[in-house]
Motif scaffolding. Structure first.
Motif, PDB file in Angstrom:
ATOM      1  N   GLY A   1     -35.627 -27.148  -3.610  1.00 40.37           N
ATOM      2  CA  GLY A   1     -35.620 -26.618  -2.250  1.00 40.37           C
ATOM      3  C   GLY A   1     -35.613 -25.103  -2.260  1.00 40.37           C
ATOM      4  O   GLY A   1     -36.353 -24.457  -1.508  1.00 40.37           O
ATOM      5  N   PHE A   2     -34.812 -24.535  -3.148  1.00 41.65           N
ATOM      6  CA  PHE A   2     -34.716 -23.083  -3.213  1.00 41.65           C
ATOM      7  C   PHE A   2     -35.952 -22.464  -3.858  1.00 41.65           C
ATOM      8  O   PHE A   2     -36.338 -21.355  -3.516  1.00 41.65           O
ATOM      9  N   VAL A   3     -36.540 -23.188  -4.812  1.00 39.40           N
ATOM     10  CA  VAL A   3     -37.785 -22.694  -5.411  1.00 39.40           C
ATOM     11  C   VAL A   3     -38.864 -22.594  -4.343  1.00 39.40           C
ATOM     12  O   VAL A   3     -39.594 -21.598  -4.247  1.00 39.40           O
ATOM     13  N   LEU A   4     -38.941 -23.632  -3.481  1.00 40.22           N
ATOM     14  CA  LEU A   4     -39.929 -23.591  -2.402  1.00 40.22           C
ATOM     15  C   LEU A   4     -39.610 -22.483  -1.408  1.00 40.22           C
ATOM     16  O   LEU A   4     -40.514 -21.870  -0.849  1.00 40.22           O
ATOM     17  N   LEU A   5     -38.321 -22.236  -1.233  1.00 38.67           N
ATOM     18  CA  LEU A   5     -37.933 -21.130  -0.355  1.00 38.67           C
ATOM     19  C   LEU A   5     -38.484 -19.810  -0.911  1.00 38.67           C
ATOM     20  O   LEU A   5     -39.049 -18.997  -0.170  1.00 38.67           O
TER      21      LEU A   5
ATOM     22  N   ALA B   1     -35.810 -38.881   0.184  1.00 38.12           N
ATOM     23  CA  ALA B   1     -36.152 -37.535   0.648  1.00 38.12           C
ATOM     24  C   ALA B   1     -36.770 -36.723  -0.488  1.00 38.12           C
ATOM     25  O   ALA B   1     -37.697 -35.944  -0.277  1.00 38.12           O
ATOM     26  N   ARG B   2     -36.263 -36.937  -1.705  1.00 36.13           N
ATOM     27  CA  ARG B   2     -36.805 -36.171  -2.831  1.00 36.13           C
ATOM     28  C   ARG B   2     -38.257 -36.571  -3.089  1.00 36.13           C
ATOM     29  O   ARG B   2     -39.107 -35.719  -3.352  1.00 36.13           O
ATOM     30  N   ILE B   3     -38.505 -37.884  -3.009  1.00 36.91           N
ATOM     31  CA  ILE B   3     -39.889 -38.336  -3.224  1.00 36.91           C
ATOM     32  C   ILE B   3     -40.791 -37.771  -2.132  1.00 36.91           C
ATOM     33  O   ILE B   3     -41.897 -37.284  -2.399  1.00 36.91           O
ATOM     34  N   LEU B   4     -40.282 -37.793  -0.894  1.00 35.17           N
ATOM     35  CA  LEU B   4     -41.049 -37.230   0.220  1.00 35.17           C
ATOM     36  C   LEU B   4     -41.316 -35.739  -0.035  1.00 35.17           C
ATOM     37  O   LEU B   4     -42.441 -35.259   0.127  1.00 35.17           O
ATOM     38  N   GLY B   5     -40.268 -35.032  -0.472  1.00 32.77           N
ATOM     39  CA  GLY B   5     -40.403 -33.605  -0.750  1.00 32.77           C
ATOM     40  C   GLY B   5     -41.454 -33.354  -1.817  1.00 32.77           C
ATOM     41  O   GLY B   5     -42.311 -32.469  -1.667  1.00 32.77           O
ATOM     42  N   SER B   6     -41.421 -34.151  -2.888  1.00 29.99           N
ATOM     43  CA  SER B   6     -42.407 -33.970  -3.956  1.00 29.99           C
ATOM     44  C   SER B   6     -43.812 -34.215  -3.428  1.00 29.99           C
ATOM     45  O   SER B   6     -44.737 -33.448  -3.722  1.00 29.99           O
ATOM     46  N   ALA B   7     -43.952 -35.279  -2.615  1.00 26.18           N
ATOM     47  CA  ALA B   7     -45.282 -35.603  -2.091  1.00 26.18           C
ATOM     48  C   ALA B   7     -45.794 -34.467  -1.226  1.00 26.18           C
ATOM     49  O   ALA B   7     -46.946 -34.041  -1.347  1.00 26.18           O
ATOM     50  N   LEU B   8     -44.903 -33.940  -0.370  1.00 20.45           N
ATOM     51  CA  LEU B   8     -45.310 -32.849   0.505  1.00 20.45           C
ATOM     52  C   LEU B   8     -45.652 -31.603  -0.309  1.00 20.45           C
ATOM     53  O   LEU B   8     -46.611 -30.894   0.001  1.00 20.45           O
ATOM     54  N   ALA B   9     -44.873 -31.351  -1.365  1.00 17.81           N
ATOM     55  CA  ALA B   9     -45.147 -30.177  -2.195  1.00 17.81           C
ATOM     56  C   ALA B   9     -46.500 -30.318  -2.882  1.00 17.81           C
ATOM     57  O   ALA B   9     -47.284 -29.359  -2.941  1.00 17.81           O
TER      58      ALA B   9
ATOM     59  N   THR C   1     -50.919 -25.030   4.676  1.00 19.24           N
ATOM     60  CA  THR C   1     -50.115 -24.861   3.467  1.00 19.24           C
ATOM     61  C   THR C   1     -48.678 -24.476   3.811  1.00 19.24           C
ATOM     62  O   THR C   1     -47.715 -25.038   3.272  1.00 19.24           O
ATOM     63  N   LEU C   2     -48.537 -23.533   4.724  1.00 23.00           N
ATOM     64  CA  LEU C   2     -47.196 -23.052   5.074  1.00 23.00           C
ATOM     65  C   LEU C   2     -46.340 -24.195   5.621  1.00 23.00           C
ATOM     66  O   LEU C   2     -45.176 -24.355   5.229  1.00 23.00           O
ATOM     67  N   LEU C   3     -46.930 -25.027   6.489  1.00 23.56           N
ATOM     68  CA  LEU C   3     -46.168 -26.135   7.069  1.00 23.56           C
ATOM     69  C   LEU C   3     -45.788 -27.153   6.007  1.00 23.56           C
ATOM     70  O   LEU C   3     -44.657 -27.643   5.970  1.00 23.56           O
ATOM     71  N   LEU C   4     -46.738 -27.465   5.132  1.00 23.82           N
ATOM     72  CA  LEU C   4     -46.451 -28.459   4.088  1.00 23.82           C
ATOM     73  C   LEU C   4     -45.302 -27.968   3.201  1.00 23.82           C
ATOM     74  O   LEU C   4     -44.376 -28.724   2.884  1.00 23.82           O
ATOM     75  N   TYR C   5     -45.380 -26.701   2.809  1.00 25.12           N
ATOM     76  CA  TYR C   5     -44.314 -26.167   1.962  1.00 25.12           C
ATOM     77  C   TYR C   5     -42.971 -26.184   2.690  1.00 25.12           C
ATOM     78  O   TYR C   5     -41.938 -26.513   2.118  1.00 25.12           O
ATOM     79  N   THR C   6     -43.000 -25.823   3.978  1.00 27.62           N
ATOM     80  CA  THR C   6     -41.735 -25.761   4.722  1.00 27.62           C
ATOM     81  C   THR C   6     -41.107 -27.146   4.828  1.00 27.62           C
ATOM     82  O   THR C   6     -39.911 -27.318   4.555  1.00 27.62           O
ATOM     83  N   THR C   7     -41.922 -28.150   5.215  1.00 31.97           N
ATOM     84  CA  THR C   7     -41.353 -29.500   5.345  1.00 31.97           C
ATOM     85  C   THR C   7     -40.891 -30.003   3.986  1.00 31.97           C
ATOM     86  O   THR C   7     -39.844 -30.651   3.885  1.00 31.97           O
ATOM     87  N   SER C   8     -41.651 -29.676   2.945  1.00 30.55           N
ATOM     88  CA  SER C   8     -41.248 -30.099   1.614  1.00 30.55           C
ATOM     89  C   SER C   8     -39.905 -29.482   1.240  1.00 30.55           C
ATOM     90  O   SER C   8     -39.017 -30.145   0.696  1.00 30.55           O
ATOM     91  N   MET C   9     -39.737 -28.192   1.586  1.00 24.58           N
ATOM     92  CA  MET C   9     -38.470 -27.515   1.290  1.00 24.58           C
ATOM     93  C   MET C   9     -37.321 -28.215   2.010  1.00 24.58           C
ATOM     94  O   MET C   9     -36.275 -28.504   1.420  1.00 24.58           O
ATOM     95  N   LEU C  10     -37.542 -28.546   3.291  1.00 22.87           N
ATOM     96  CA  LEU C  10     -36.475 -29.206   4.055  1.00 22.87           C
ATOM     97  C   LEU C  10     -36.132 -30.555   3.430  1.00 22.87           C
ATOM     98  O   LEU C  10     -34.959 -30.913   3.304  1.00 22.87           O
ATOM     99  N   ALA C  11     -37.162 -31.299   3.018  1.00 26.83           N
ATOM    100  CA  ALA C  11     -36.915 -32.607   2.405  1.00 26.83           C
ATOM    101  C   ALA C  11     -36.103 -32.448   1.115  1.00 26.83           C
ATOM    102  O   ALA C  11     -35.153 -33.188   0.860  1.00 26.83           O
ATOM    103  N   TYR C  12     -36.487 -31.449   0.316  1.00 29.01           N
ATOM    104  CA  TYR C  12     -35.760 -31.228  -0.942  1.00 29.01           C
ATOM    105  C   TYR C  12     -34.307 -30.842  -0.669  1.00 29.01           C
ATOM    106  O   TYR C  12     -33.389 -31.287  -1.364  1.00 29.01           O
ATOM    107  N   LEU C  13     -34.093 -29.991   0.342  1.00 31.21           N
ATOM    108  CA  LEU C  13     -32.722 -29.566   0.654  1.00 31.21           C
ATOM    109  C   LEU C  13     -31.901 -30.778   1.099  1.00 31.21           C
ATOM    110  O   LEU C  13     -30.738 -30.942   0.714  1.00 31.21           O
TER     111      LEU C  13
END
Lengths: 559, 398
Positions: free
Chosen positions: B113-117, B49-57, B15-27
């Motif tokens: 990105g900041f919400v995931l942070l 990147a946003r679509i990737l971020g959403s998928a990862l989230a 979970t932690l990794l998925l959230y982190t990568t998702s945050m980076l994608a969103y940023l």
């Protein structure tokens, strides 16, 4: 310019109006009072008061409170715990050990409620006026509203306006009466959400009075007392004032209000998770009781941790429990003490108490420790463990002789060692007895448990619950209902014989939600009005100012 | 592998990794979505990147939910019993709230990105209070507990989102004000304002590069783009301004280190004490880098208000259910127990924020500071009161 009848709610910070003051000392006093009142009624003052309340609450969170944890407060005062004696003296000076009973806290509450009252009186009056007969204001700046749409119809202007009025009426908009402005250009003016939003806010604030009344009345009318009852005790406990270990009756609670029912604790079930991973976490606490009413009828019931028992309007809660060893002290064959002791838990998992035998000569006192689980190892010696279950109980005691000084106030489970001399010590398993010499024997026939019950009557709890429900009922519309206004005009174009309808709208909150509602309204209106056969020029302009290429409005109005 | 181990594995690292990568994608998406408005939007790297971020989230949420489910099966109860489980659900609320409300309903993916942070920080703190799944104390076995704790964690999660917006609002607002003041000083020239502070060659090169990259020959669009980029540079530069001889990011960093050290003292973990200032510095640096890409200050302010307004009735409800449960369990509805008191304090603090929003002269920055203070009070209620101050909520004994 038409008068705005449906005024906005009063300003949060009303400007201080200067009045000509009366001369002389009386005038000065009156003026001061008026100024103080003005200051008190400002929203900013209410904010400061909320801040003061917050700071006081913060202090009371950090500093132990005497009504809650008297022992910790004693330790802080003595300097054995907490920040030390000097700081403790300062805390005492400002009364922070009992922050919620301190005059500062009560004064803050009083000021806050005064401020609330002063704020609510004019608002309630204004709201009542709007709710009873609202007259939404006309606008002279139709084109400058957030939402503006124009379209053409073949209907007559009066007919178009009447259709609009009917549509808005069906959708529960408040409408300005068409007869309100004789001589002015006909305009439909409507508003929605004003009454709900302001009403919700008023309800939210007013329900704090309900809560206040509930708390104060509850303090006056209520009662709560604590008592410990020993498992299987043949003497039942009777609900009377003197039978409690400690009690807090309200000022309007009289001795006649006691219900005089009898309670016996038939059995107390307690169990633990014995898996060492969970550190002896408890898994079950349940009291089986028999309640006998004054008329002789009785019933069996249970009291659990989250499951209080209601008897004659009094609630019985199970709050505490402990081990109750029966300790018998004999002196020269004479029984000088025979009874169950209500031991209290210590942090080390050992239970502590005292047996006092003033009938002996001289007085005998035992300082007792019970280890619930002390199994015997291979060498035949008891192993002291911290486990709470009583599979191998061991009673350790020190014997004291001398003067128990029972005339002075002392705890049930502590001895006043000032007049006592230590004689010796011993250890007992259940069913055994030990001879201490000089004709004194101590025996430990059996081990039971005791349960601490709270018996309380809080007659205003339903009122408080109602107040809490009102808080929520008021809060939701106060925060979510949006105030919005709508205007509509219709002008005939004699050259084409068509009518141009203009619909304008403005939302004070949630502009996005309003945009959708507005579009839907305009669509419905166009459906109901006959459209011209061939629309001249490009498609009718439905102009939405929020989709303007210019920066959004919120940026323009920034300070 | 036992169920409890699987559950732990699902939490950390999955979970932690998925959230982190998702945050980076969103940023990444936030920074590069607005490169060129005229181009086909779907083809832009930022949007991908946003679509990737959403998928990862979404994948992160799935892993998180799986972790919670396996944990509840392992312990035979719903995970509402201790601080770790509470924090975990709070973080899940933050991510779900961000995905559903922010991205889906409000179409404001740029701040995700900041919400995931915020969610990641909550999860990081939850690891500090990690506890193996264990059965529940009987006093906690009540329907009111389920309702009370659910409402509290839901409200706390949404308040966390509100805090993120309040903090970003203050940051962006400071930058906007300074740029406005400088633009004024330069006779309305944003480009001038961009270089008013410290016109380094690097800044200038960057500006020229971004303008030259554009193949759009339309002079108006070029001017607009130039203006936009100058404004962005100016925003970032304004935050790097000197104030009392200390650069602005350093000031934030210093303040944060003080706060974070206090936090670390609360948890009493040396590793946390050492790591936290570094993490704080990283967050401050990230915020400084991101300031030009954020929505306008007024949008952030309104986002903060809407989030907090959503959470406030839930918190009120939670405090009320807490009182009902206390009446049922402890025999009194309100006993000024430290936890009750501080929950009330949090309520007062957020009520203060709402009133500040309605008070003329306090709107905007003043109200946002109220929001920041209110969130600090919430954190105090949660961590300090739970870990340092003993009360009935410490669940010791009966």
């Amino acid at each position: 310019m038409t008068r705005i009848d449906s005024a906005d709610p009063p300003e949060a910070n009303p400007p201080v109006r200067r009045r000509r003051s009366r001369p002389g000392p009386l005038g000065f006093v009156l003026e001061s009072v008026r100024m103080a009142w003005r200051w008190l009624t400002r929203m900013r003052t209410a904010l400061y008061l909320l801040g003061v309340l917050g700071v006081e609450t913060l202090v009371a969170t950090v500093v132990p409170q005497e009504p809650n944890v008297p022992r910790t407060v004693t330790a802080w005062r003595a300097g054995t715990e907490g920040p030390g004696e000097t700081v403790s003296a300062f805390i005492d000076m400002i009364g922070a050990y009992d922050a919620y009973g301190s005059p500062v806290f009560l004064a803050t509450l009083l000021l806050l409620f005064t401020s609330l009252t002063a704020c609510l009186l004019p608002r309630t009056r204004a709201w009542w006026r709007i709710a009873r007969s609202s007259r939404p204001p006309r606008t002279n700046h139709l084109g400058k509203q957030e939402q503006v749409a124009r379209f053409e119809t073949t209907a007559e202007p009066e007919e178009a306006l009447a259709t609009g009025r009917a549509l808005l009426g069906r959708r529960r908009w408040r409408l300005r009466s068409p007869d309100a402005d004789p001589g002015a250009e006909p305009q439909v003016a409507a508003e929605k959400g004003h009454v709900l939003r302001e009403g919700g806010s008023l309800l939210f604030h007013l329900s704090f009075y309900v809560l206040l009344i509930g708390v104060v009345l509850g303090q006056l009318l209520g009662f709560s007392g604590q008592v410990g009852i020993i498992e299987g005790d043949e003497h039942s406990w009777t609900e009377t004032q003197v039978a409690y270990w400690s009690s807090a009756p309200g000022r309007w609670w009289s001795g006649d209000d006691h219900r005089r029912f009898e309670v016996t604790l038939d059995r107390f079930d307690v169990d633990w998770h014995r898996d060492p991973a969970f550190g002896g976490q408890p898994s079950l606490f349940l009291s089986h009781v028999t309640v006998t009413h004054p008329d002789g009828s009785s019933r069996e019931d249970t009291v659990g941790g989250n499951d209080p028992l209601v008897v004659d309007g009094m609630k019985i809660h199970q709050l505490d429990w402990g081990y109750a060893p029966r300790v018998v002290i004999e002196e020269d064959g004479q029984v000088v003490h025979d009874g169950f002791l209500t031991l209290s838990a210590t942090e080390e998992g050992v239970w502590h108490g005292a047996a006092k035998a003033p009938a002996a000569d001289p007085d005998i006192g035992l300082d007792l420790f019970l280890v619930p689980y002390a199994p015997t190892d291979e060498a035949g010696r008891p192993q002291i463990t911290g486990a709470p279950w009583d599979d191998a109980p061991l009673l350790l005691f020190r014997q004291y002789v001398g003067d128990l000084r029972l005339e002075a106030a002392q705890g049930v489970n502590t001895l006043d060692l000032a007049g006592l001399v230590e004689m010796g010590n011993g250890a007992l398993r259940p069913g055994r007895s030990v001879d201490l010499g000089e004709g004194v024997t101590v025996s430990f026939p059996e081990l039971r448990r005791w349960v601490g019950f709270q018996v309380s009557r809080r007659p205003t709890v339903p009122l408080l619950l109602a107040g809490a429900v009102l808080v929520l009922l008021g809060l939701v519309p106060a925060l979510y209902a949006s105030r919005r206004r709508l205007w509509m005009t219709a002008t005939a174009d004699p050259s084409t014989g068509r009518t141009t309808v203009t619909v304008a709208g403005r939302a004070f909150q949630r502009p996005q939600a309003f945009a959708a509602e507005y579009e839907d309204l305009v669509r419905a209106l166009r459906r109901e009005l006959p459209a011209p056969a061939d629309p001249p020029g490009p498609s009718p302009a439905s102009e939405n100012r929020t989709s303007d290429p210019r920066p959004p409005r919120e940026q323009v109005v920034r300070r | 592998m036992t169920l409890a181990e699987l559950s732990k594995l699902l939490f950390s690292p999955v979970t932690l990794l998925l959230y982190t990568t998702s945050m980076l994608a969103y940023l990444y998406a936030m920074a590069f979505t607005k490169v060129d408005r005229s181009a086909d939007e779907a083809a832009l790297a930022g949007n991908r990147a946003r679509i990737l971020g959403s998928a990862l989230a979404v994948a992160g949420v799935a892993a998180h939910v799986a972790h919670i489910l396996t944990r509840s099966i392992a312990s035979g109860r719903w995970p509402r019993g201790n601080m770790f489980e509470f924090s975990s659900i709070m973080a899940l609320t933050v991510v779900l709230g961000g995905l559903v409300i922010l991205q889906w309903r409000m179409r404001r993916a740029e701040v995700m990105g900041f919400v995931l942070l915020g969610a990641l920080i909550t999860l990081g703190l939850s690891l500090l209070v990690y506890a193996e799944p264990a059965p529940l104390a009987p006093i906690l076995d009540s329907w009111w507990r389920a309702i009370h704790v659910s409402a509290i964690s839901l409200a706390a999660g949404i308040f966390t989102m509100g805090f993120v917006f309040n903090a970003l609002h203050l940051l962006r607002d400071t930058a906007e004000r300074r740029v406005a003041a400088r633009t004024e000083a330069f006779g309305g020239s944003t480009v001038g304002a961009a270089f008013a502070g410290t016109p380094t060659d690097e800044d200038h090169d960057q500006l020229v590069d971004t303008v030259a990259e554009r193949a759009n020959p339309d002079p108006d669009a070029l001017h607009d783009a130039l203006h936009d980029d100058a404004y962005r540079l100016a925003l970032r530069d304004a935050l790097a301004d000197r104030w009392l001889g200390v650069r602005f990011p350093w000031r934030i960093a210093l303040g944060s280190i003080v706060v974070v050290t206090l936090f670390s003292l609360t948890f009493q973990r040396t590793s946390a004490t050492l790591a936290m200032p570094l993490i704080t510095l990283a967050i401050v640096g990230l915020a400084w880098w991101a300031v030009p890409y954020l929505p306008s200050a007024s949008t952030l302010d309104s986002l903060a208000y809407r989030t907090i307004v959503f959470a406030f009735p839930i918190w009120t409800f939670a405090v009320i259910t807490g009182a009902i449960w206390a009446e049922q369990s402890w025999g009194r509805y309100w006993g000024w127990d430290p936890k009750e008191t501080s929950a009330f304090l949090t309520w007062v603090a957020y009520a203060g924020y709402l009133h500040a929003r309605a008070t003329r002269g306090m709107r905007g920055r003043g109200a946002s500071w109220f929001g920041i203070v209110a969130f600090c009070v919430l954190m105090f209620t949660y961590f300090v009161v739970n870990l340092l101050i003993t009360g009935l909520h410490s669940y010791a004994g009966l």
